[in-house]
Design an enzyme around this catalytic site. Structure first.
Site: not given
Length: 353
Positions: A13, A108-110, A137, A141, A166, A180
């Protein structure tokens, strides 16, 4: 993976999960398993174990996660690390126990250091200090990537990871507390435009669909203006302004979620877990722009003509996050949707809804 393969999408979802589901369905995959949060609590080891034992999926896409923007990440630090660790621990481990042929973990790129060399290559992982505002976070990841690598090394599991830049697109989160940067910009400027045009019917309709801290369209003008002011949308003396966090100087890269879905399915079909590390693959467009330039594109697309104020007392976050996508390109995949076209699509859908 063939058209009849049993594929479980965790987080169907969400923005990414729903895009992957749409892509699979449009390409003739018909045996897709989904469960809502109400049907399956991924934080519960017992529930996840029971689900896997009963359904026995052949392929798993792990798109479920607790996500948010800089405000949410910095505010709910404990929830972000705990919930993400629990979700991926349960799904990855049960995938191993139940003989899943292939699992795709979405990160994620973080995950990369705050001051990583740009563009960020996959081997920049764990080479420096993370951005403090989303460290919990990011650590979760990173643990997911390493878990996939460890299960491959010890058990031979074909578990792979993709690290998107992103993302934006259909089913994005427009909650101003948790969204975001791009959806937040779109909604703020749309609400600002409504104020400028005195279009209270449209403004109230927006709040009815997505209340801000419980304030919906049924509240009085004064209460609505007060909550909008809290989130940087101000109307003073017939002058509308929008205040944005930071200086606007950070550079960011954006990928439309439909492109992200296409890259994910491409890897499921064409990329197997390697014996070497890093095993994960970056997904992006390989180009970035400043948040200030992004705001001007959104401003023009939405049609907001009021003032934009930058609050430099608020954090900017990581100065730059540009992905090196040469690994994905070398495998044979590139994005198709430009940022300007993608924003036009998103704004059109948001306003029409």
């Amino acid at each position: 993976m063939d058209k009849n393969s049993k594929i479980y999408i965790a987080g169907h979802n969400g923005m990414v999960g729903s895009a992957i589901k749409r892509n699979l369905e449009s390409n003739g995959f018909s045996n897709i398993i989904t469960r809502s949060k109400e049907q399956l609590n991924l934080l519960s080891e017992e529930s996840v174990a029971s689900f896997f034992a009963q359904e026995k999926p052949e392929y798993v896409v792990l798109a479920a996660a607790k996500v948010g923007g800089i405000v949410a990440n910095n505010t709910y630090r404990a929830q972000f690390i705990y919930e993400n660790l629990m979700i991926q621990n349960h799904v990855i481990h049960q995938s191993y126990l139940n003989g899943v042929k292939k699992l795709l973990f979405l990160g994620s790129s973080c995950i990369y250091p705050r001051m990583a060399e740009q563009p960020m290559r996959e081997d920049a992982l764990l080479t420096g200090i993370l951005e403090s505002t989303n460290e919990p976070y990011a650590i979760a990841k990173i643990a997911g990537i390493k878990m996939c690598e460890a299960y491959h090394a010890q058990y031979g599991c074909n578990f792979i990871s993709i690290m998107p830049t992103n993302l934006y697109g259909q089913n994005d989160n427009y909650d101003l507390e948790k969204s975001h940067v791009l959806p937040a910009l779109i909604r703020k400027m749309y609400l600002g435009k409504c104020l400028m045009e005195n279009a209270w019917d449209k403004l109230r309709a927006d709040l009815n669909k997505l209340p801000i801290e419980g304030i919906n369209g049924s509240f009085g003008d004064e209460e609505i203006l007060k909550i909008l002011e809290k989130y940087g949308i101000s109307s003073m003396n017939n002058k509308v302004s929008i205040t944005l966090w930071g200086t606007g100087s950070p550079m960011r890269e954006f990928l439309h979620v439909d492109d992200m879905a296409a890259s994910s399915i491409f890897l499921l079909m064409n990329y197997d877990a390697p014996d070497t590390t890093p095993s994960h693959v970056n997904a992006g467009c390989g180009e970035d722009l400043s948040i200030k330039k992004l705001s001007k594109i959104v401003q023009k697309t939405v049609g907001y003509s009021g003032e934009i104020i930058w609050d430099s007392t608020k954090p900017d976050g990581t100065p730059r996050k540009l992905m090196d996508v040469s690994k994905l390109k070398s495998l044979g995949w590139e994005p198709k949707i430009s940022l300007e076209e993608g924003i036009r699509r998103v704004v059109s859908v948001y306003i029409n809804e």
